[in-house]
Write a protein that holds these residues in place. Structure first.
Motif, mmCIF file in Angstrom:
data_model
loop_
_atom_site.group_PDB
_atom_site.id
_atom_site.type_symbol
_atom_site.label_atom_id
_atom_site.label_comp_id
_atom_site.label_asym_id
_atom_site.label_seq_id
_atom_site.Cartn_x
_atom_site.Cartn_y
_atom_site.Cartn_z
ATOM 1 N N SER A 78 0.802 -1.229 0.000
ATOM 2 C CA SER A 78 0.000 0.000 0.000
ATOM 3 C C SER A 78 0.836 1.281 0.000
ATOM 4 O O SER A 78 0.268 2.369 -0.092
ATOM 5 C CB SER A 78 -0.948 0.014 1.220
ATOM 6 N N LEU A 79 2.150 1.156 0.085
ATOM 7 C CA LEU A 79 3.003 2.359 0.080
ATOM 8 C C LEU A 79 2.842 3.108 -1.235
ATOM 9 O O LEU A 79 2.698 2.515 -2.303
ATOM 10 C CB LEU A 79 4.466 1.964 0.296
ATOM 11 N N VAL A 80 2.861 4.435 -1.142
ATOM 12 C CA VAL A 80 2.654 5.306 -2.308
ATOM 13 C C VAL A 80 3.950 6.044 -2.621
ATOM 14 O O VAL A 80 4.625 6.552 -1.721
ATOM 15 C CB VAL A 80 1.531 6.333 -1.996
ATOM 16 N N ASN A 81 4.302 6.093 -3.884
ATOM 17 C CA ASN A 81 5.470 6.839 -4.328
ATOM 18 C C ASN A 81 5.058 8.297 -4.572
ATOM 19 O O ASN A 81 4.425 8.591 -5.588
ATOM 20 C CB ASN A 81 6.045 6.233 -5.611
ATOM 21 N N PRO A 82 5.446 9.212 -3.683
ATOM 22 C CA PRO A 82 5.056 10.618 -3.877
ATOM 23 C C PRO A 82 5.898 11.304 -4.956
ATOM 24 O O PRO A 82 5.609 12.428 -5.332
ATOM 25 C CB PRO A 82 5.313 11.245 -2.509
ATOM 26 N N TYR A 83 6.927 10.613 -5.444
ATOM 27 C CA TYR A 83 7.834 11.198 -6.434
ATOM 28 C C TYR A 83 7.636 10.608 -7.817
ATOM 29 O O TYR A 83 8.447 10.846 -8.712
ATOM 30 C CB TYR A 83 9.286 10.994 -6.003
#
Length: 72
Positions: A64-69
């Motif tokens: 569920s981790l999101v890549n903000p970049y």
């Protein structure tokens, strides 16, 4: 508890991340994550949560981790 052997870090273009400071920070981060995750896992087991369910929940957390970049 033994620490996980980390990979050689690579960029999306397949070049190697060679900066020793960046590698040190990644090692420290992963050591912390491993300890916190181990503690949560053991707590779940002590509370009689199924080992399989704990593992699945931890995998789901990582998934569920999101890549903000992320490049759009």
């Amino acid at each position: 508890m033994s620490k996980t052997t980390l990979p050689t870090w690579i960029r999306d273009d397949k070049s190697i991340v060679a900066c020793t400071e960046k590698i040190r920070v990644m090692k420290e981060n992963f050591d912390e994550i491993q300890q916190i995750t181990q503690d949560a896992f053991e707590d779940g087991l002590l509370m009689e949560v199924s080992e399989q369910q704990m593992r699945e929940a931890l995998h789901a957390l990582v998934d569920s981790l999101v890549n903000p970049y992320a490049k759009k």
